[in-house]
Design a protein around this motif. Sequence first.
Motif, mmCIF file in Angstrom:
data_model
loop_
_atom_site.group_PDB
_atom_site.id
_atom_site.type_symbol
_atom_site.label_atom_id
_atom_site.label_comp_id
_atom_site.label_asym_id
_atom_site.label_seq_id
_atom_site.Cartn_x
_atom_site.Cartn_y
_atom_site.Cartn_z
ATOM 1 N N LYS A 13 0.802 -1.220 0.000
ATOM 2 C CA LYS A 13 0.000 0.000 0.000
ATOM 3 C C LYS A 13 0.837 1.272 0.000
ATOM 4 N N SER A 48 -4.785 -1.172 12.634
ATOM 5 C CA SER A 48 -6.146 -0.939 12.150
ATOM 6 C C SER A 48 -6.117 -0.608 10.665
ATOM 7 N N CYS A 49 -7.207 -0.949 10.002
ATOM 8 C CA CYS A 49 -7.292 -0.787 8.556
ATOM 9 C C CYS A 49 -8.622 -0.123 8.226
ATOM 10 N N SER A 50 -8.602 0.793 7.262
ATOM 11 C CA SER A 50 -9.834 1.507 6.913
ATOM 12 C C SER A 50 -10.860 0.603 6.236
ATOM 13 N N ASP A 51 -10.400 -0.472 5.615
ATOM 14 C CA ASP A 51 -11.299 -1.418 4.953
ATOM 15 C C ASP A 51 -11.569 -2.579 5.915
ATOM 16 N N PRO A 52 -12.809 -2.735 6.387
ATOM 17 C CA PRO A 52 -13.107 -3.785 7.368
ATOM 18 C C PRO A 52 -12.918 -5.213 6.830
ATOM 19 N N LYS A 54 -10.226 -6.163 5.301
ATOM 20 C CA LYS A 54 -8.778 -6.354 5.192
ATOM 21 C C LYS A 54 -8.121 -6.285 6.559
ATOM 22 N N LYS A 55 -6.905 -6.800 6.625
ATOM 23 C CA LYS A 55 -6.042 -6.581 7.781
ATOM 24 C C LYS A 55 -4.707 -6.066 7.254
ATOM 25 N N GLU A 88 -1.441 -4.957 3.059
ATOM 26 C CA GLU A 88 -2.792 -5.420 3.402
ATOM 27 C C GLU A 88 -3.047 -6.780 2.777
#
Length: 152
Positions: A13, A48-52, A54-55, A88
């Motif tokens: 990313k 933490s990731c903005s896309d739930p 993904k990790k 990610e």
Amino acid sequence: MDAKQYEADIQYKGSFITECSFDNNIIDAVTDCELTHQLSVSVSDQISCSDPSKKAAYVRLILDGVYSLSDGSDASCKYHMALHGIFEIDKAVPDEDFISKLWFNGSATLYSVARSKMEVMSSMVLNHGKIELPMVNMYELLKAQSEKENSK
């Protein structure tokens, strides 16, 4: 051979440099230079990731080295760089698979980024040329780093 079947499901990313220094006292280095360098890799816990769906986690590389004239003089360019990359993967991928991919795919990807950054930055510090980091067998380096850490 169709590379599609070997695509990694981990996604790079972006990356950023958190530490970078050059201590250069080389007047003019055109030929006959040698490079000694150290590389260490670490992987963060998940973040933490903005896309739930993904990790994510960071891979960090620390590079230290000396680019010096091979004539035995004290002329050298010492460098230090810490580079972080964020990766990610789909949340459904098991954590142990994600960690493995961070160590191998992530570190190899980030080292390629570090090589290009080093070339650009060192070309601005040196009168002639640039520091070209060599290709690294990341599997062997990580194996040796793990063995060293486990022997402590």
